[in-house]
Scaffold this motif. Sequence first.
Motif, PDB file in Angstrom:
ATOM      1  N   LEU A  27       0.830  -1.212   0.000  1.00 57.67           N
ATOM      2  CA  LEU A  27       0.000   0.000   0.000  1.00 57.67           C
ATOM      3  C   LEU A  27       0.860   1.257   0.000  1.00 57.67           C
ATOM      4  O   LEU A  27       0.520   2.249  -0.638  1.00 57.67           O
ATOM      5  N   GLN A  28       1.985   1.210   0.714  1.00 57.19           N
ATOM      6  CA  GLN A  28       2.883   2.360   0.681  1.00 57.19           C
ATOM      7  C   GLN A  28       3.529   2.473  -0.695  1.00 57.19           C
ATOM      8  O   GLN A  28       3.694   3.570  -1.218  1.00 57.19           O
ATOM      9  N   LEU A  29       3.874   1.341  -1.290  1.00 54.17           N
ATOM     10  CA  LEU A  29       4.454   1.331  -2.625  1.00 54.17           C
ATOM     11  C   LEU A  29       3.475   1.899  -3.648  1.00 54.17           C
ATOM     12  O   LEU A  29       3.870   2.596  -4.577  1.00 54.17           O
ATOM     13  N   ALA A  30       2.185   1.612  -3.446  1.00 52.56           N
ATOM     14  CA  ALA A  30       1.139   2.101  -4.354  1.00 52.56           C
ATOM     15  C   ALA A  30       0.694   3.520  -4.016  1.00 52.56           C
ATOM     16  O   ALA A  30      -0.126   4.098  -4.724  1.00 52.56           O
ATOM     17  N   ARG A  31       1.244   4.052  -2.922  1.00 55.17           N
ATOM     18  CA  ARG A  31       0.860   5.377  -2.432  1.00 55.17           C
ATOM     19  C   ARG A  31      -0.663   5.459  -2.219  1.00 55.17           C
ATOM     20  O   ARG A  31      -1.324   6.400  -2.649  1.00 55.17           O
ATOM     21  N   ALA A  32      -1.172   4.441  -1.551  1.00 55.74           N
ATOM     22  CA  ALA A  32      -2.607   4.369  -1.261  1.00 55.74           C
ATOM     23  C   ALA A  32      -2.983   5.407  -0.218  1.00 55.74           C
ATOM     24  O   ALA A  32      -2.132   5.944   0.497  1.00 55.74           O
ATOM     25  N   ASP A  33      -4.277   5.667  -0.121  1.00 55.22           N
ATOM     26  CA  ASP A  33      -4.818   6.619   0.834  1.00 55.22           C
ATOM     27  C   ASP A  33      -4.761   6.007   2.231  1.00 55.22           C
ATOM     28  O   ASP A  33      -5.529   5.104   2.554  1.00 55.22           O
ATOM     29  N   PHE A  34      -3.850   6.496   3.077  1.00 49.82           N
ATOM     30  CA  PHE A  34      -3.695   5.905   4.400  1.00 49.82           C
ATOM     31  C   PHE A  34      -4.732   6.421   5.390  1.00 49.82           C
ATOM     32  O   PHE A  34      -4.727   6.032   6.543  1.00 49.82           O
ATOM     33  N   PRO A  37     -10.094   3.528   6.217  1.00 50.31           N
ATOM     34  CA  PRO A  37     -10.198   2.779   7.482  1.00 50.31           C
ATOM     35  C   PRO A  37      -9.447   1.441   7.460  1.00 50.31           C
ATOM     36  O   PRO A  37      -8.900   1.017   8.483  1.00 50.31           O
ATOM     37  N   ILE A  38      -9.386   0.790   6.319  1.00 46.00           N
ATOM     38  CA  ILE A  38      -8.666  -0.481   6.227  1.00 46.00           C
ATOM     39  C   ILE A  38      -7.168  -0.230   6.361  1.00 46.00           C
ATOM     40  O   ILE A  38      -6.460  -0.986   7.036  1.00 46.00           O
ATOM     41  N   CYS A  39      -6.693   0.836   5.744  1.00 45.61           N
ATOM     42  CA  CYS A  39      -5.274   1.202   5.885  1.00 45.61           C
ATOM     43  C   CYS A  39      -4.947   1.532   7.336  1.00 45.61           C
ATOM     44  O   CYS A  39      -3.856   1.199   7.818  1.00 45.61           O
ATOM     45  N   GLN A  40      -5.873   2.164   8.016  1.00 44.67           N
ATOM     46  CA  GLN A  40      -5.635   2.492   9.417  1.00 44.67           C
ATOM     47  C   GLN A  40      -5.468   1.229  10.263  1.00 44.67           C
ATOM     48  O   GLN A  40      -4.620   1.183  11.148  1.00 44.67           O
ATOM     49  N   PHE A  41      -6.267   0.191   9.958  1.00 44.16           N
ATOM     50  CA  PHE A  41      -6.092  -1.086  10.648  1.00 44.16           C
ATOM     51  C   PHE A  41      -4.711  -1.657  10.364  1.00 44.16           C
ATOM     52  O   PHE A  41      -4.013  -2.117  11.273  1.00 44.16           O
ATOM     53  N   VAL A  42      -4.306  -1.632   9.089  1.00 40.07           N
ATOM     54  CA  VAL A  42      -3.005  -2.180   8.693  1.00 40.07           C
ATOM     55  C   VAL A  42      -1.883  -1.428   9.401  1.00 40.07           C
ATOM     56  O   VAL A  42      -0.937  -2.042   9.913  1.00 40.07           O
ATOM     57  N   VAL A  43      -1.990  -0.126   9.461  1.00 39.58           N
ATOM     58  CA  VAL A  43      -0.958   0.694  10.120  1.00 39.58           C
ATOM     59  C   VAL A  43      -0.899   0.374  11.614  1.00 39.58           C
ATOM     60  O   VAL A  43       0.186   0.164  12.168  1.00 39.58           O
ATOM     61  N   LYS A  44      -2.047   0.313  12.275  1.00 36.69           N
ATOM     62  CA  LYS A  44      -2.061   0.048  13.717  1.00 36.69           C
ATOM     63  C   LYS A  44      -1.573  -1.359  14.039  1.00 36.69           C
ATOM     64  O   LYS A  44      -0.943  -1.574  15.067  1.00 36.69           O
ATOM     65  N   ALA A  45      -1.850  -2.310  13.160  1.00 33.77           N
ATOM     66  CA  ALA A  45      -1.428  -3.695  13.401  1.00 33.77           C
ATOM     67  C   ALA A  45       0.070  -3.888  13.186  1.00 33.77           C
ATOM     68  O   ALA A  45       0.667  -4.785  13.771  1.00 33.77           O
ATOM     69  N   PRO A 133     -14.768   1.850   0.876  1.00 35.03           N
ATOM     70  CA  PRO A 133     -13.327   2.010   1.113  1.00 35.03           C
ATOM     71  C   PRO A 133     -12.507   0.790   0.701  1.00 35.03           C
ATOM     72  O   PRO A 133     -11.370   0.923   0.257  1.00 35.03           O
ATOM     73  N   GLY A 134     -13.069  -0.410   0.855  1.00 31.20           N
ATOM     74  CA  GLY A 134     -12.355  -1.626   0.460  1.00 31.20           C
ATOM     75  C   GLY A 134     -12.131  -1.699  -1.031  1.00 31.20           C
ATOM     76  O   GLY A 134     -11.056  -2.094  -1.497  1.00 31.20           O
ATOM     77  N   VAL A 135     -13.152  -1.311  -1.801  1.00 33.29           N
ATOM     78  CA  VAL A 135     -13.031  -1.325  -3.263  1.00 33.29           C
ATOM     79  C   VAL A 135     -12.009  -0.292  -3.711  1.00 33.29           C
ATOM     80  O   VAL A 135     -11.158  -0.570  -4.566  1.00 33.29           O
ATOM     81  N   GLN A 136     -12.080   0.894  -3.129  1.00 29.56           N
ATOM     82  CA  GLN A 136     -11.112   1.935  -3.480  1.00 29.56           C
ATOM     83  C   GLN A 136      -9.688   1.498  -3.152  1.00 29.56           C
ATOM     84  O   GLN A 136      -8.762   1.733  -3.927  1.00 29.56           O
ATOM     85  N   LEU A 137      -9.524   0.848  -2.016  1.00 25.80           N
ATOM     86  CA  LEU A 137      -8.206   0.383  -1.609  1.00 25.80           C
ATOM     87  C   LEU A 137      -7.683  -0.692  -2.556  1.00 25.80           C
ATOM     88  O   LEU A 137      -6.511  -0.685  -2.929  1.00 25.80           O
ATOM     89  N   LEU A 138      -8.548  -1.613  -2.961  1.00 29.57           N
ATOM     90  CA  LEU A 138      -8.137  -2.649  -3.917  1.00 29.57           C
ATOM     91  C   LEU A 138      -7.688  -2.031  -5.239  1.00 29.57           C
ATOM     92  O   LEU A 138      -6.698  -2.461  -5.832  1.00 29.57           O
ATOM     93  N   MET A 139      -8.421  -1.037  -5.691  1.00 29.79           N
ATOM     94  CA  MET A 139      -8.046  -0.379  -6.946  1.00 29.79           C
ATOM     95  C   MET A 139      -6.710   0.349  -6.820  1.00 29.79           C
ATOM     96  O   MET A 139      -5.881   0.299  -7.716  1.00 29.79           O
ATOM     97  N   GLN A 140      -6.493   1.001  -5.678  1.00 29.30           N
ATOM     98  CA  GLN A 140      -5.219   1.682  -5.448  1.00 29.30           C
ATOM     99  C   GLN A 140      -4.077   0.681  -5.340  1.00 29.30           C
ATOM    100  O   GLN A 140      -2.981   0.926  -5.832  1.00 29.30           O
ATOM    101  N   LEU A 141      -4.338  -0.455  -4.709  1.00 34.72           N
ATOM    102  CA  LEU A 141      -3.319  -1.482  -4.529  1.00 34.72           C
ATOM    103  C   LEU A 141      -2.890  -2.092  -5.855  1.00 34.72           C
ATOM    104  O   LEU A 141      -1.704  -2.317  -6.097  1.00 34.72           O
ATOM    105  N   THR A 142      -3.839  -2.344  -6.730  1.00 34.51           N
ATOM    106  CA  THR A 142      -3.527  -3.029  -7.993  1.00 34.51           C
ATOM    107  C   THR A 142      -3.073  -2.092  -9.101  1.00 34.51           C
ATOM    108  O   THR A 142      -2.513  -2.555 -10.094  1.00 34.51           O
ATOM    109  N   GLU A 143      -3.264  -0.818  -8.949  1.00 41.57           N
ATOM    110  CA  GLU A 143      -2.930   0.121 -10.020  1.00 41.57           C
ATOM    111  C   GLU A 143      -1.456   0.087 -10.437  1.00 41.57           C
ATOM    112  O   GLU A 143      -1.158   0.123 -11.631  1.00 41.57           O
TER     113      GLU A 143
END
Length: 193
Positions: A27-34, A37-45, A133-143
Amino acid sequence: MLSQIVVSTLYLVSTFYLTVVLLRFLLQLARADFYNPICQFVVKATNPPLKPLRKIIPSWGAFDGAALLLAIVIQALVYVGMLAAMGDVTMISPVTIFAWAVIKVVSIIAKIYFWAILAVVILSWIAPAAGHPGVQLLMQLTEPVMNPVRKVIPSMGGLDLSPIVVFLILNVVTVVIDNLGRSAGMHQLGLPL
């Protein structure tokens, strides 16, 4: 029997956490929107082990070397634990275990991209304008993976063929990873790839 339970439990728990750590890396490599809410879980974990590691290994732009190293180290420790549970830890060199960990991390990254692209394709048929947010994150991840292929193979009459090409590339990567794992002796010891 107890060693099988320990090995399978260790494998499941570690694969889940490794997936989260590698998602942070990707997600950082893809410069996703941190702020997602899903990114926030990933960051906190992933923050507890990553914060001290980042003091030693800084990020280079979007490349988070600390997260990648953390994933490799965790996987190496998991393999040591699995081998100890099976009673085979003394005959394996640390270099071999590190090589196995790198192979496993690349394998998980390929699987993350495979499932993320498959989800994006299915969601484009079911809900093409979904704002979840999950769909947007998937699109950012795969772009980052899809965009270079789209530049070579543009859409034809509204049909995007780039996922097919990416699936073929991921299939080749998976075959190469499997062969590397076999040549490194992972399958002989019963270690999952």
